[in-house]
Design an enzyme around this catalytic site. Structure first.
Site, PDB file in Angstrom:
ATOM      1  N   GLU A  34       0.817  -1.211  -0.192  1.00  0.00           N
ATOM      2  CA  GLU A  34      -0.049   0.057  -0.074  1.00  0.00           C
ATOM      3  C   GLU A  34       0.928   1.225   0.102  1.00  0.00           C
ATOM      4  O   GLU A  34       1.925   1.241   0.878  1.00  0.00           O
ATOM      5  CB  GLU A  34      -1.136  -0.039   1.266  1.00  0.00           C
ATOM      6  CG  GLU A  34      -1.613   1.297   1.741  1.00  0.00           C
ATOM      7  CD  GLU A  34      -2.517   2.013   0.592  1.00  0.00           C
ATOM      8  OE1 GLU A  34      -3.201   1.193   0.022  1.00  0.00           O
ATOM      9  OE2 GLU A  34      -2.274   3.043   0.513  1.00  0.00           O
ATOM     10  N   GLN A  35       0.628   2.306  -0.726  1.00  0.00           N
ATOM     11  CA  GLN A  35       1.586   3.565  -0.812  1.00  0.00           C
ATOM     12  C   GLN A  35       1.453   4.466   0.347  1.00  0.00           C
ATOM     13  O   GLN A  35       2.242   4.845   0.625  1.00  0.00           O
ATOM     14  CB  GLN A  35       0.985   4.167  -2.160  1.00  0.00           C
ATOM     15  CG  GLN A  35      -0.504   4.656  -2.313  1.00  0.00           C
ATOM     16  CD  GLN A  35      -0.677   5.547  -3.463  1.00  0.00           C
ATOM     17  OE1 GLN A  35       0.072   5.486  -4.367  1.00  0.00           O
ATOM     18  NE2 GLN A  35      -1.964   6.064  -3.498  1.00  0.00           N
ATOM     19  N   ARG A 107     -16.085   4.953   6.905  1.00  0.00           N
ATOM     20  CA  ARG A 107     -15.226   4.465   5.967  1.00  0.00           C
ATOM     21  C   ARG A 107     -14.245   4.243   6.909  1.00  0.00           C
ATOM     22  O   ARG A 107     -13.327   3.051   6.656  1.00  0.00           O
ATOM     23  CB  ARG A 107     -14.739   5.152   4.902  1.00  0.00           C
ATOM     24  CG  ARG A 107     -15.942   5.307   3.802  1.00  0.00           C
ATOM     25  CD  ARG A 107     -15.489   6.377   2.671  1.00  0.00           C
ATOM     26  NE  ARG A 107     -14.216   5.656   1.917  1.00  0.00           N
ATOM     27  CZ  ARG A 107     -14.439   5.097   0.863  1.00  0.00           C
ATOM     28  NH1 ARG A 107     -15.578   5.168   0.094  1.00  0.00           N
ATOM     29  NH2 ARG A 107     -13.296   4.795   0.282  1.00  0.00           N
ATOM     30  N   TYR A 215     -26.847  10.122   6.161  1.00  0.00           N
ATOM     31  CA  TYR A 215     -27.218   8.727   6.978  1.00  0.00           C
ATOM     32  C   TYR A 215     -26.097   8.831   8.206  1.00  0.00           C
ATOM     33  O   TYR A 215     -25.262   9.591   8.323  1.00  0.00           O
ATOM     34  CB  TYR A 215     -27.490   7.540   6.213  1.00  0.00           C
ATOM     35  CG  TYR A 215     -26.056   7.501   5.425  1.00  0.00           C
ATOM     36  CD1 TYR A 215     -24.770   6.950   5.680  1.00  0.00           C
ATOM     37  CD2 TYR A 215     -25.990   7.847   4.057  1.00  0.00           C
ATOM     38  CE1 TYR A 215     -23.602   6.946   5.184  1.00  0.00           C
ATOM     39  CE2 TYR A 215     -24.773   7.542   3.023  1.00  0.00           C
ATOM     40  CZ  TYR A 215     -23.618   7.210   3.709  1.00  0.00           C
ATOM     41  OH  TYR A 215     -22.396   6.862   3.190  1.00  0.00           O
ATOM     42  N   ASP A 293     -12.557  -0.727  -7.647  1.00  0.00           N
ATOM     43  CA  ASP A 293     -12.514   0.326  -8.568  1.00  0.00           C
ATOM     44  C   ASP A 293     -11.459   0.139  -9.681  1.00  0.00           C
ATOM     45  O   ASP A 293     -11.623   0.903 -10.766  1.00  0.00           O
ATOM     46  CB  ASP A 293     -12.417   1.590  -7.960  1.00  0.00           C
ATOM     47  CG  ASP A 293     -13.457   2.141  -6.836  1.00  0.00           C
ATOM     48  OD1 ASP A 293     -14.615   1.457  -7.095  1.00  0.00           O
ATOM     49  OD2 ASP A 293     -13.645   3.440  -6.600  1.00  0.00           O
TER      50      ASP A 293
HETATM   51  C1  LIG Z   1     -19.024  10.065  -2.844  1.00  0.00           C
HETATM   52  C2  LIG Z   1     -18.726   8.472  -2.808  1.00  0.00           C
HETATM   53  C3  LIG Z   1     -19.796   7.699  -2.086  1.00  0.00           C
HETATM   54  C4  LIG Z   1     -19.551   6.280  -2.102  1.00  0.00           C
HETATM   55  N1  LIG Z   1     -20.644   5.680  -1.461  1.00  0.00           N
HETATM   56  C5  LIG Z   1     -20.570   4.280  -1.408  1.00  0.00           C
HETATM   57  C6  LIG Z   1     -21.673   3.513  -0.691  1.00  0.00           C
HETATM   58  O1  LIG Z   1     -22.277   4.031  -0.107  1.00  0.00           O
HETATM   59  N2  LIG Z   1     -21.447   2.203  -0.839  1.00  0.00           N
HETATM   60  C7  LIG Z   1     -20.364   1.497  -1.700  1.00  0.00           C
HETATM   61  O2  LIG Z   1     -20.394   0.420  -1.646  1.00  0.00           O
HETATM   62  N3  LIG Z   1     -19.639   2.381  -2.293  1.00  0.00           N
HETATM   63  C8  LIG Z   1     -19.588   3.667  -2.435  1.00  0.00           C
HETATM   64  N4  LIG Z   1     -18.779   4.352  -2.896  1.00  0.00           N
HETATM   65  C9  LIG Z   1     -17.549   3.831  -3.726  1.00  0.00           C
HETATM   66  C10 LIG Z   1     -16.265   3.188  -3.029  1.00  0.00           C
HETATM   67  O3  LIG Z   1     -15.909   4.322  -2.075  1.00  0.00           O
HETATM   68  C11 LIG Z   1     -15.285   2.658  -3.806  1.00  0.00           C
HETATM   69  O4  LIG Z   1     -16.015   1.788  -4.726  1.00  0.00           O
HETATM   70  C12 LIG Z   1     -14.438   1.755  -3.029  1.00  0.00           C
HETATM   71  O5  LIG Z   1     -13.736   2.424  -2.137  1.00  0.00           O
HETATM   72  C13 LIG Z   1     -13.340   1.118  -3.838  1.00  0.00           C
HETATM   73  O6  LIG Z   1     -12.457   0.477  -3.218  1.00  0.00           O
HETATM   74  P1  LIG Z   1     -10.989  -0.031  -3.602  1.00  0.00           P
HETATM   75  O7  LIG Z   1     -10.391  -0.981  -2.742  1.00  0.00           O
HETATM   76  O8  LIG Z   1     -11.226  -0.780  -4.977  1.00  0.00           O
HETATM   77  O9  LIG Z   1     -10.432   1.201  -4.013  1.00  0.00           O
HETATM   78  P2  LIG Z   1      -9.779   2.398  -3.138  1.00  0.00           P
HETATM   79  O10 LIG Z   1     -10.690   2.671  -1.837  1.00  0.00           O
HETATM   80  O11 LIG Z   1      -9.347   3.664  -3.868  1.00  0.00           O
HETATM   81  O12 LIG Z   1      -8.282   1.782  -2.474  1.00  0.00           O
HETATM   82  C14 LIG Z   1      -7.143   1.851  -3.650  1.00  0.00           C
HETATM   83  C15 LIG Z   1      -5.975   1.738  -2.677  1.00  0.00           C
HETATM   84  O13 LIG Z   1      -4.894   1.516  -3.533  1.00  0.00           O
HETATM   85  C16 LIG Z   1      -3.823   2.425  -3.055  1.00  0.00           C
HETATM   86  N5  LIG Z   1      -2.903   2.581  -4.088  1.00  0.00           N
HETATM   87  C17 LIG Z   1      -3.214   3.124  -5.042  1.00  0.00           C
HETATM   88  N6  LIG Z   1      -2.230   3.493  -6.178  1.00  0.00           N
HETATM   89  C18 LIG Z   1      -1.232   2.463  -5.547  1.00  0.00           C
HETATM   90  C19 LIG Z   1       0.054   2.215  -5.679  1.00  0.00           C
HETATM   91  N7  LIG Z   1       0.782   2.397  -7.124  1.00  0.00           N
HETATM   92  N8  LIG Z   1       0.563   1.276  -4.985  1.00  0.00           N
HETATM   93  C20 LIG Z   1       0.290   0.920  -3.619  1.00  0.00           C
HETATM   94  N9  LIG Z   1      -0.862   1.302  -3.585  1.00  0.00           N
HETATM   95  C21 LIG Z   1      -1.483   2.054  -4.397  1.00  0.00           C
HETATM   96  C22 LIG Z   1      -4.529   3.721  -2.391  1.00  0.00           C
HETATM   97  O14 LIG Z   1      -3.542   4.465  -1.605  1.00  0.00           O
HETATM   98  C23 LIG Z   1      -5.680   3.006  -1.785  1.00  0.00           C
HETATM   99  O15 LIG Z   1      -5.356   2.617  -0.418  1.00  0.00           O
HETATM  100  C24 LIG Z   1     -18.628   5.948  -2.963  1.00  0.00           C
HETATM  101  C25 LIG Z   1     -17.755   6.503  -3.496  1.00  0.00           C
HETATM  102  C26 LIG Z   1     -17.671   7.909  -3.499  1.00  0.00           C
HETATM  103  C27 LIG Z   1     -17.030   8.651  -4.431  1.00  0.00           C
END
Ligand SMILES: Cc1cc2nc3c(=O)[nH]c(=O)nc-3n(C[C@H](O)[C@H](O)[C@H](O)COP(=O)(O)OP(=O)(O)OC[C@H]3O[C@@H](n4cnc5c(N)ncnc54)[C@H](O)[C@@H]3O)c2cc1C
Length: 393
Positions: A34-35, A107, A215, A293
């Protein structure tokens, strides 16, 4: 390959940590880079529907029952008039219908619970402050340089979020596109909410080119507020400082309780929302795949981005566990996930259009929602495909 494949995950967000836990539970040794120097999530909230909460329950996260709130209902209002359009029951309806609750939570608290669990897990090796820089996919393993160190594993998973540098580097994809939508967020005190809006319910306000959601989180000690607007502003990152004055201007024609909530947000943080078109054929190659994502960024208008990442985590672990050939398992995982996540991406885009209607189209939407109020449980059945989907069976 013979022995249990080793797994390298880039990214320790909700998706990466959930994947690490599910994979370790299935017996796979996991290295996660993790970065960020410490696991921390920005102070926003998240809603988790039964399709995801059932997986979290299986992970037995400490304290989940204390910090998560189970709202009684979703209350949908017309923003400009303030009129209530529809109330959809959540508690106990969701648990009774789908066997798991609809939760709202911070979160930060969810992320801490996941990272604590992962840190206690003998099969998970975590490297904070290690930014993935370059990766190579070879015939039977992957190599990754992160934080000045070389890592190698049988499988590489990009869980590095919406801008996924690994996706762009290894699949040659373009960066995700700005959607023209901005999210403004704040955590506020329940005492600062207008009368009638402070109970344990999710509220959704719809209006021209904008909507508002709030909420309870932190066991009910805080209210998470997110205001969504349309604008051309675009900058990468989750933590830009927004200005209250600008936000209040965007909601100036809304009913008084909604304006009250907007004002109570103070100086909110904001981020420009990015997405990709629904892709029913997303895939990695060789021993590389994507999750969360990085694979399927979506607008948050179905509240499903994190839920899909958590579902991905469970399906990936189960598919690898049940298939002796890891590469075949990765392709099977992608084939299983793409149609579902594509449908959710499409649903989120569709909600963007419906939520932000104006004029006669908004009146027609409001009439339809009011009419659904006669049989709200029937209306909720429209979401059975989403909330009732159980990847654990
Ligand atoms: C306004 C808003 C409201 C939301 N509400 C909801 C909700 O109510 N319910 C729901 O299910 N979803 C919700 N979401 C969506 C949700 O936040 C995301 O889909 C979720 O956080 C995705 O998780 P992830 O682990 O894929 O990505 P992220 O949470 O973005 O995690 C990615 C990780 O990778 C790390 N990283 C990036 N690049 C590198 C690299 N080169 N080397 C090492 N580490 C790296 C980052 O630091 C981070 O820790 C919402 C999003 C937004 C914007």
């Amino acid at each position: 390959m013979g022995q249990t494949p080793s797994i390298l995950i880039a990214g320790g967000g909700i998706g990466g940590l959930s994947a690490a836990l599910c994979l370790a539970r299935a017996g796979f040794p996991v290295t996660l880079v993790e970065q960020a120097d410490t696991f921390r999530e920005v102070g926003a909230g998240i809603q988790l529907s039964p399709n995801a909460s059932r997986i979290l329950q299986k992970l037995e996260l400490d304290g989940l029952g204390d910090f998560a709130v189970e709202p009684g209902s979703i209350r949908i209002h017309d923003g400009p008039s303030g009129n209530r359009l529809l109330t959809l029951p959540l508690k106990p309806e969701m648990k009774a219908r789908h066997g798991a609750p609809y939760l709202t939570l911070s979160r930060a608290e969810l992320h801490q619970a996941l990272s604590r669990k992962a840190s206690d897990e003998a099969l998970i090796d975590i490297h904070l402050g290690h930014r993935a820089e370059t990766a190579r996919i070879l015939d039977d393993h992957a190599e990754l340089e992160a934080g000045g160190r070389q890592f190698s594993a049988d499988i590489l998973i990009a869980a590095d979020g919406v801008w996924s540098p690994l996706r762009q580097a290894l699949l040659g994809d373009q960066p995700p596109q700005y959607t023209g939508h901005t999210a403004w967020r704040a955590l506020i005190d329940p005492a600062d909410m207008p009368a009638g809006l402070s109970g344990a319910h999710t509220h959704l306000w719809l209006g021209p080119d904008s909507h508002l959601v709030h909420y309870p989180v932190c066991g009910g000690d805080k209210i998470n507020v997110v205001a969504l607007t349309e604008s051309s502003w675009r900058e990468e990152g989750w933590n830009h400082q927004g200005r209250s004055e600008e936000l209040q201007r965007a909601f100036a024609r809304w009913a008084s309780p909604a304006r009250h909530v907007i004002k109570a947000m103070g100086e909110p943080l904001k981020w420009a929302l990015c997405g990709r078109q629904p892709d029913l054929d997303w895939h990695g190659h060789g021993c590389f795949t994507l999750l969360g994502d990085a694979a399927h960024p979506m607008l948050p208008y179905l509240a499903q981005g994190a839920a899909m990442a958590i579902e991905d985590a469970h399906v990936l672990a189960r598919t690898l566990q049940s298939n002796p050939e890891p590469m075949a398992a990765l392709r099977a995982y992608e084939a299983a996930r793409a149609p579902r996540t594509g449908r959710v991406q499409q649903g989120a885009f569709a909600n963007a259009a419906t939520f932000h209607l104006s004029g006669p189209a908004a009146l027609a939407r409001n009439m339809a929602l009011r009419a659904a109020g006669g049989a709200p449980k029937l209306f909720l059945r429209r979401y059975d495909w989403l909330y009732g989907h159980d990847v654990t069976v």
